[in-house]
Design a protein around this motif. Structure first.
Motif, PDB file in Angstrom:
ATOM      1  N   PHE A   1       0.895  -1.381   0.037  1.00  0.00           N
ATOM      2  CA  PHE A   1      -0.030   0.037   0.054  1.00  0.00           C
ATOM      3  C   PHE A   1       0.906   1.243  -0.104  1.00  0.00           C
ATOM      4  O   PHE A   1       1.830   1.219   0.910  1.00  0.00           O
TER       5      PHE A   1
ATOM      6  N   PRO B   1       0.970   5.937  -0.649  1.00  0.00           N
ATOM      7  CA  PRO B   1      -0.092   6.987  -0.755  1.00  0.00           C
ATOM      8  C   PRO B   1      -0.203   7.419  -2.008  1.00  0.00           C
ATOM      9  O   PRO B   1       0.593   7.488  -2.929  1.00  0.00           O
TER      10      PRO B   1
ATOM     11  N   PHE C   1      -4.773  11.453  -1.094  1.00  0.00           N
ATOM     12  CA  PHE C   1      -5.116  11.348   0.431  1.00  0.00           C
ATOM     13  C   PHE C   1      -5.706   9.966   0.753  1.00  0.00           C
ATOM     14  O   PHE C   1      -6.305   9.846   1.813  1.00  0.00           O
ATOM     15  N   LYS C   2      -5.247   9.010  -0.151  1.00  0.00           N
ATOM     16  CA  LYS C   2      -5.678   7.721   0.268  1.00  0.00           C
ATOM     17  C   LYS C   2      -4.566   6.745  -0.062  1.00  0.00           C
ATOM     18  O   LYS C   2      -3.676   7.366  -0.691  1.00  0.00           O
ATOM     19  N   MET C   3      -4.458   5.440   0.568  1.00  0.00           N
ATOM     20  CA  MET C   3      -3.767   4.514   0.284  1.00  0.00           C
ATOM     21  C   MET C   3      -4.110   3.556  -0.734  1.00  0.00           C
ATOM     22  O   MET C   3      -5.282   2.986  -0.899  1.00  0.00           O
ATOM     23  N   VAL C   4      -3.314   3.110  -1.886  1.00  0.00           N
ATOM     24  CA  VAL C   4      -3.573   2.160  -3.092  1.00  0.00           C
ATOM     25  C   VAL C   4      -2.514   1.064  -2.975  1.00  0.00           C
ATOM     26  O   VAL C   4      -1.500   1.313  -2.508  1.00  0.00           O
ATOM     27  N   GLU C   5      -3.216   0.014  -3.522  1.00  0.00           N
ATOM     28  CA  GLU C   5      -2.061  -1.043  -3.690  1.00  0.00           C
ATOM     29  C   GLU C   5      -1.468  -1.038  -4.872  1.00  0.00           C
ATOM     30  O   GLU C   5      -1.798  -0.488  -5.787  1.00  0.00           O
TER      31      GLU C   5
END
Length: 152
Positions: free
Chosen positions: A118, A120, A123-127
């Protein structure tokens, strides 16, 4: 006391004033020379493999798909990350899933070819998929690159 005992029991240098001493010294030299030759052979075999993908690795020793696309420029013709990812979904490679196009198939993770982390993104965490050096070697074989060095 123990230190002195160890010093006394340690093998001293052969006495070169006698023929036996010269022979013992020569045997020590030959043994050291053989060890050096063996070490140099092992290093010469390992050296090209060790640093092959170093220029593309991040601090964790992993390679993101953008860097991998750059590494395989000779084979892919300089395609970017998106086109490279499309190539990784094709039937002869089947590295990235079709249903989840950012993630590799589980078999590649289990065999140590890829890792998913994961990261950043705004403003979000992605794979995000990262290749290991083992995965890069596997992919080089699949792309027909063989032992050719990657594009730096």
């Amino acid at each position: 006391m123990k230190t002195r005992e160890a010093e006394l029991t340690r093998a001293s240098a052969p006495d070169v004033s006698s023929p036996e001493g010269v022979l013992a010294l020569a045997e020590q030299y030959v043994a050291a020379a053989r060890e050096l030759v063996t070490s140099k052979k092992e290093l010469s075999i390992a050296a090209p493999k060790a640093g092959k993908w170093d220029a593309f690795c991040n601090a964790d020793g992993l390679i993101d798909l953008t860097a991998a696309a750059k590494a395989f420029t000779k084979v892919t013709g300089g395609t970017g990350r998106t086109k490279f990812m499309e190539r990784l979904r094709q039937g002869d490679i089947r590295f990235l899933q079709v249903q989840n196009p950012r993630i590799p198939y589980e078999v590649h993770i289990k065999k140590g070819r890829a890792e998913v982390k994961f990261v950043p993104a705004g403003f979000k965490m992605v794979e995000q998929t990262f290749l290991t050096t083992k995965g890069m070697d596997w992919l080089a074989d699949k792309l027909g690159m063989g032992d050719a060095l990657p594009a730096a």
